[in-house]
Design a protein around this motif. Structure first.
Motif, PDB file in Angstrom:
ATOM      1  N   VAL A  48       0.850  -1.184   0.000  1.00  0.00           N
ATOM      2  CA  VAL A  48       0.000   0.000   0.000  1.00  0.00           C
ATOM      3  C   VAL A  48       0.891   1.242   0.000  1.00  0.00           C
ATOM      4  CG1 VAL A  48      -1.850   1.250   1.164  1.00  0.00           C
ATOM      5  CG2 VAL A  48      -1.741  -1.260   1.310  1.00  0.00           C
ATOM      6  N   ALA A  49       0.820   2.039  -1.052  1.00  0.00           N
ATOM      7  CA  ALA A  49       1.571   3.288  -1.099  1.00  0.00           C
ATOM      8  C   ALA A  49       0.910   4.326  -0.208  1.00  0.00           C
ATOM      9  CB  ALA A  49       1.656   3.798  -2.531  1.00  0.00           C
ATOM     10  N   GLN A  50       1.723   5.059   0.542  1.00  0.00           N
ATOM     11  CA  GLN A  50       1.226   6.089   1.451  1.00  0.00           C
ATOM     12  C   GLN A  50       1.968   7.393   1.184  1.00  0.00           C
ATOM     13  OE1 GLN A  50       2.127   4.009   5.159  1.00  0.00           O
ATOM     14  NE2 GLN A  50      -0.021   3.402   5.363  1.00  0.00           N
ATOM     15  N   GLU A  51       1.567   8.422   1.876  1.00  0.00           N
ATOM     16  CA  GLU A  51       2.249   9.702   1.752  1.00  0.00           C
ATOM     17  C   GLU A  51       3.667   9.568   2.320  1.00  0.00           C
ATOM     18  OE1 GLU A  51       2.575  13.343   0.294  1.00  0.00           O
ATOM     19  OE2 GLU A  51       0.631  12.304   0.322  1.00  0.00           O
ATOM     20  N   GLY A  52       4.653   9.624   1.468  1.00  0.00           N
ATOM     21  CA  GLY A  52       6.050   9.570   1.898  1.00  0.00           C
ATOM     22  C   GLY A  52       6.618   8.187   2.073  1.00  0.00           C
ATOM     23  N   GLY A  53       5.862   7.134   1.823  1.00  0.00           N
ATOM     24  CA  GLY A  53       6.406   5.791   2.019  1.00  0.00           C
ATOM     25  C   GLY A  53       5.435   4.699   1.629  1.00  0.00           C
ATOM     26  N   VAL A  54       5.678   3.496   2.151  1.00  0.00           N
ATOM     27  CA  VAL A  54       4.844   2.338   1.814  1.00  0.00           C
ATOM     28  C   VAL A  54       4.530   1.531   3.065  1.00  0.00           C
ATOM     29  CG1 VAL A  54       5.688   2.106  -0.552  1.00  0.00           C
ATOM     30  CG2 VAL A  54       6.878   0.919   1.305  1.00  0.00           C
ATOM     31  N   ARG A  55       3.435   0.808   2.972  1.00  0.00           N
ATOM     32  CA  ARG A  55       3.037  -0.163   3.999  1.00  0.00           C
ATOM     33  C   ARG A  55       2.963  -1.516   3.313  1.00  0.00           C
ATOM     34  NH1 ARG A  55      -0.784  -0.276   8.796  1.00  0.00           N
ATOM     35  NH2 ARG A  55      -1.870  -2.276   8.745  1.00  0.00           N
ATOM     36  N   VAL A  56       3.585  -2.542   3.915  1.00  0.00           N
ATOM     37  CA  VAL A  56       3.565  -3.894   3.379  1.00  0.00           C
ATOM     38  C   VAL A  56       2.933  -4.813   4.410  1.00  0.00           C
ATOM     39  CG1 VAL A  56       4.944  -5.821   2.494  1.00  0.00           C
ATOM     40  CG2 VAL A  56       5.644  -3.464   2.004  1.00  0.00           C
ATOM     41  N   GLU A  57       1.976  -5.621   3.985  1.00  0.00           N
ATOM     42  CA  GLU A  57       1.263  -6.536   4.870  1.00  0.00           C
ATOM     43  C   GLU A  57       1.478  -7.965   4.410  1.00  0.00           C
ATOM     44  OE1 GLU A  57      -2.788  -5.353   4.572  1.00  0.00           O
ATOM     45  OE2 GLU A  57      -2.498  -3.452   5.631  1.00  0.00           O
ATOM     46  N   VAL A  58       1.751  -8.852   5.359  1.00  0.00           N
ATOM     47  CA  VAL A  58       1.906 -10.282   5.070  1.00  0.00           C
ATOM     48  C   VAL A  58       0.883 -11.030   5.921  1.00  0.00           C
ATOM     49  CG1 VAL A  58       3.440 -12.277   5.139  1.00  0.00           C
ATOM     50  CG2 VAL A  58       4.352 -10.022   4.521  1.00  0.00           C
ATOM     51  N   GLN A  59      -0.065 -11.677   5.265  1.00  0.00           N
ATOM     52  CA  GLN A  59      -1.144 -12.371   5.966  1.00  0.00           C
ATOM     53  C   GLN A  59      -1.021 -13.862   5.745  1.00  0.00           C
ATOM     54  OE1 GLN A  59      -5.058 -10.889   5.154  1.00  0.00           O
ATOM     55  NE2 GLN A  59      -6.098 -12.542   6.241  1.00  0.00           N
ATOM     56  N   ARG A 100       7.435   1.869  11.489  1.00  0.00           N
ATOM     57  CA  ARG A 100       6.305   1.436  12.305  1.00  0.00           C
ATOM     58  C   ARG A 100       5.967   0.026  11.878  1.00  0.00           C
ATOM     59  NH1 ARG A 100       0.730   3.026  13.266  1.00  0.00           N
ATOM     60  NH2 ARG A 100       0.457   3.290  11.035  1.00  0.00           N
ATOM     61  N   TRP A 101       5.508  -0.807  12.813  1.00  0.00           N
ATOM     62  CA  TRP A 101       5.114  -2.166  12.463  1.00  0.00           C
ATOM     63  C   TRP A 101       4.111  -2.668  13.493  1.00  0.00           C
ATOM     64  CZ3 TRP A 101       6.094  -6.878  15.137  1.00  0.00           C
ATOM     65  CH2 TRP A 101       6.842  -6.728  16.315  1.00  0.00           C
ATOM     66  N   GLY A 102       3.466  -3.758  13.161  1.00  0.00           N
ATOM     67  CA  GLY A 102       2.506  -4.307  14.102  1.00  0.00           C
ATOM     68  C   GLY A 102       1.948  -5.635  13.630  1.00  0.00           C
ATOM     69  N   VAL A 103       1.067  -6.171  14.440  1.00  0.00           N
ATOM     70  CA  VAL A 103       0.405  -7.446  14.162  1.00  0.00           C
ATOM     71  C   VAL A 103      -1.080  -7.270  14.410  1.00  0.00           C
ATOM     72  CG1 VAL A 103       0.287  -9.903  14.697  1.00  0.00           C
ATOM     73  CG2 VAL A 103       2.446  -8.680  14.963  1.00  0.00           C
ATOM     74  N   GLU A 104      -1.890  -7.717  13.481  1.00  0.00           N
ATOM     75  CA  GLU A 104      -3.341  -7.608  13.618  1.00  0.00           C
ATOM     76  C   GLU A 104      -3.971  -8.985  13.425  1.00  0.00           C
ATOM     77  OE1 GLU A 104      -4.656  -4.840  10.734  1.00  0.00           O
ATOM     78  OE2 GLU A 104      -3.452  -3.164  11.520  1.00  0.00           O
ATOM     79  N   PRO A 105      -4.751  -9.452  14.396  1.00  0.00           N
ATOM     80  CA  PRO A 105      -5.447 -10.722  14.200  1.00  0.00           C
ATOM     81  C   PRO A 105      -6.499 -10.594  13.102  1.00  0.00           C
ATOM     82  CG  PRO A 105      -6.199  -9.641  16.199  1.00  0.00           C
ATOM     83  CD  PRO A 105      -5.058  -8.826  15.685  1.00  0.00           C
ATOM     84  N   ARG A 106      -6.603 -11.605  12.303  1.00  0.00           N
ATOM     85  CA  ARG A 106      -7.648 -11.694  11.287  1.00  0.00           C
ATOM     86  C   ARG A 106      -8.351 -13.034  11.454  1.00  0.00           C
ATOM     87  NH1 ARG A 106      -6.285  -7.990   7.036  1.00  0.00           N
ATOM     88  NH2 ARG A 106      -5.599  -6.150   8.203  1.00  0.00           N
ATOM     89  N   LYS A 143      -3.511 -14.069  10.866  1.00  0.00           N
ATOM     90  CA  LYS A 143      -2.966 -12.794  11.324  1.00  0.00           C
ATOM     91  C   LYS A 143      -2.352 -12.051  10.148  1.00  0.00           C
ATOM     92  CE  LYS A 143       1.682 -14.514  12.283  1.00  0.00           C
ATOM     93  NZ  LYS A 143       1.419 -15.907  11.862  1.00  0.00           N
ATOM     94  N   VAL A 144      -2.111 -10.764  10.372  1.00  0.00           N
ATOM     95  CA  VAL A 144      -1.358  -9.934   9.435  1.00  0.00           C
ATOM     96  C   VAL A 144      -0.199  -9.318  10.201  1.00  0.00           C
ATOM     97  CG1 VAL A 144      -1.356  -7.814   8.067  1.00  0.00           C
ATOM     98  CG2 VAL A 144      -3.279  -9.390   7.923  1.00  0.00           C
ATOM     99  N   VAL A 145       1.013  -9.497   9.678  1.00  0.00           N
ATOM    100  CA  VAL A 145       2.175  -8.772  10.174  1.00  0.00           C
ATOM    101  C   VAL A 145       2.461  -7.677   9.153  1.00  0.00           C
ATOM    102  CG1 VAL A 145       4.581  -8.900  10.910  1.00  0.00           C
ATOM    103  CG2 VAL A 145       3.078 -10.881  11.222  1.00  0.00           C
ATOM    104  N   TRP A 146       2.528  -6.431   9.599  1.00  0.00           N
ATOM    105  CA  TRP A 146       2.701  -5.323   8.659  1.00  0.00           C
ATOM    106  C   TRP A 146       3.850  -4.426   9.095  1.00  0.00           C
ATOM    107  CZ3 TRP A 146       2.301  -0.530  10.871  1.00  0.00           C
ATOM    108  CH2 TRP A 146       1.580  -0.441  12.066  1.00  0.00           C
ATOM    109  N   PHE A 147       4.407  -3.722   8.133  1.00  0.00           N
ATOM    110  CA  PHE A 147       5.434  -2.730   8.450  1.00  0.00           C
ATOM    111  C   PHE A 147       5.314  -1.558   7.489  1.00  0.00           C
ATOM    112  CE2 PHE A 147       7.438  -5.736   5.501  1.00  0.00           C
ATOM    113  CZ  PHE A 147       8.011  -4.896   4.556  1.00  0.00           C
TER     114      PHE A 147
END
Length: 306
Positions: free
Chosen positions: A65-76, A107-113, A117-121
Motif C-alpha cells: 500500500v503506497a502512502q504519503e512519503g512511504g509504503v506499507r507492506v502486509e503479510v497475511q 512502524r510495524w505491528g500485528v493484527e489478528p484476522r 494474522k497480518v504482520v505489517w510494516f
C-alpha cells in the motif's frame, strides 16, 4: 504525484514464494515512486514470507500500500501465532523477521484476522519508532503454535529442574536450532516437489533422511523445546545470566528428548561430512550444553517413573 492503488498477491506455502514475493514487492515499491525503500522492503518481506511458509504452512497474501512519503507492506497467513523475536542473534534466519522489522521499519505491528494474522510494516514517512512488545506476550503468542500445543494430560506430569543454566548460551543454542530446523524444512518442501528418484541420489538423499528424522524429533519434543525457550526468554528479560529452569513434562518426554538429541547429532555429522545442512556447522559450539540439558531432562523423567 498520485498515490497508486494497493497491490496484492497470493502465494502457495512453498520455498519459491520467498523469492517471488521479494521480487514483486521490490518492483511495486519502485513503481510507487520509492526506489530508495525497495531493498529494505524486499528484505523484510522475504523474512516474513519465509516465516509464514515454514511456520504457518498456509497460503500467504502480500499486500503493498503506497502512502504519503512511504509504503506499507502486509503479510497475511492462516496462523494466529507469531515467530518469536528478541532472543535471536542478528544472523538467525527463522526468527529474525520481526527483529529486522523492528530495526528497519518506521512502524510495524500485528493484527489478528479471522483464521490467521497480518504482520505489517511501514517504511519512509515520519511515523514514530515502533514499541517493543512485552516478553510475556511474545512467549504466549509463540506458545500457541502447532495447534495450541500443551502438555500431554494423559500422563501425570513430572517436575524437571535444570540448575545453573547459562541463559545467553541456552538462547543462542535454541536460536541456532531454529535456523537448522528452518533449513531442514525447506529441504523437505523442495523434496515434496522433486521427482521420486532424486531421493536416492547422492548427498541430497542423506540430507533428506536427516531432515525427516529431525523434523519428526522436533515435533515429538515440541513441548520441551517450547518450555525451554519461554523460560530462557523470561530469565533474560529479568536480567539473569545464570538461571534455574523448572519444566513440567510427561514421562514419555524422556525418550523424545533423547531422540531429539540423536537427530541433532546426526545433522551435525552430516554437516561435518560436507552435506547440505550448512546451518548445522555451528551446532558444535553449544553441543556440550545441549547434551547436558537433554540428558538431564531424560534422567529426571526416568527417575520419576515407578
Amino acid at each position: 504525484m498520485a498515490i497508486p492503488p494497493p497491490c496484492a498477491a497470493r502465494y502457495a506455502p512453498e520455498p519459491t514464494a520467498v523469492a517471488r514475493a521479494r521480487r514483486a514487492v521490490a518492483a511495486q515499491v519502485e513503481r510507487a515512486g520509492f526506489a530508495a525503500l525497495a531493498d529494505d522492503a524486499a528484505l523484510l518481506v522475504s523474512e516474513l514470507v519465509a516465516n509464514a511458509v515454514l511456520h504457518a504452512r498456509t497460503e500467504v497474501e502480500v499486500r503493498v500500500v503506497a502512502q504519503e512519503g512511504g509504503v506499507r507492506v502486509e503479510v497475511q497467513d492462516g496462523s494466529p501465532v507469531l515467530p518469536l523475536p528478541g532472543a535471536l542473534r542478528a544472523t538467525a534466519m527463522s526468527g529474525r523477521g520481526l527483529v529486522l522489522v523492528a530495526t528497519l521499519a518506521r512502524r510495524w505491528g500485528v493484527e489478528p484476522r479471522e483464521g490467521g494474522k497480518v504482520v505489517w510494516f511501514e517504511l519512509g514517512g515520519d511515523a514514530p519508532a515502533p514499541q517493543e512488545l512485552d516478553v510475556d506476550d511474545l512467549v504466549e503468542m509463540w506458545s500457541r503454535a502447532d495447534g495450541d500445543l500443551g502438555p500431554d494430560t494423559s500422563e501425570l506430569p513430572v517436575r524437571v529442574v535444570l540448575r545453573d543454566v547459562p541463559v545467553a548460551a541456552l538462547l543462542a543454542a535454541k536460536s541456532h536450532m531454529e535456523d537448522l530446523v528452518r533449513e531442514l524444512r525447506l529441504v523437505l518442501l523442495d523434496a515434496g516437489r522433486a521427482r521420486p528418484a532424486a531421493e536416492g541420489e547422492g548427498t541430497g538423499a542423506a540430507a533428506l533422511l536427516v531432515a525427516r528424522r529431525l523434523d519428526e524429533a522436533v515435533e515429538d519434543f515440541a513441548e520441551g523445546r517450547l518450555q525451554l525457550r519461554g523460560l530462557g526468554m523470561r530469565a533474560r528479560a529479568n536480567g539473569e545470566a545464570v538461571a534455574t529452569l523448572e519444566l513440567t513434562l510427561p514421562p514419555s518426554a524422556a525418550d523424545a528428548a533423547l531422540r531429539y538429541l540423536d537427530a541433532v547429532e546426526a545433522a551435525a555429522g552430516l554437516s561435518a561430512e560436507g552435506g547440505l545442512l550448512v546451518q548445522a556447522e555451528g551446532l558444535a559450539e553449544h553441543a556440550d550444553l545441549r547434551r547436558w540439558y537433554l540428558r538431564e531432562i531424560a534422567r529426571q523423567l526416568r527417575a520419576a517413573q515407578p
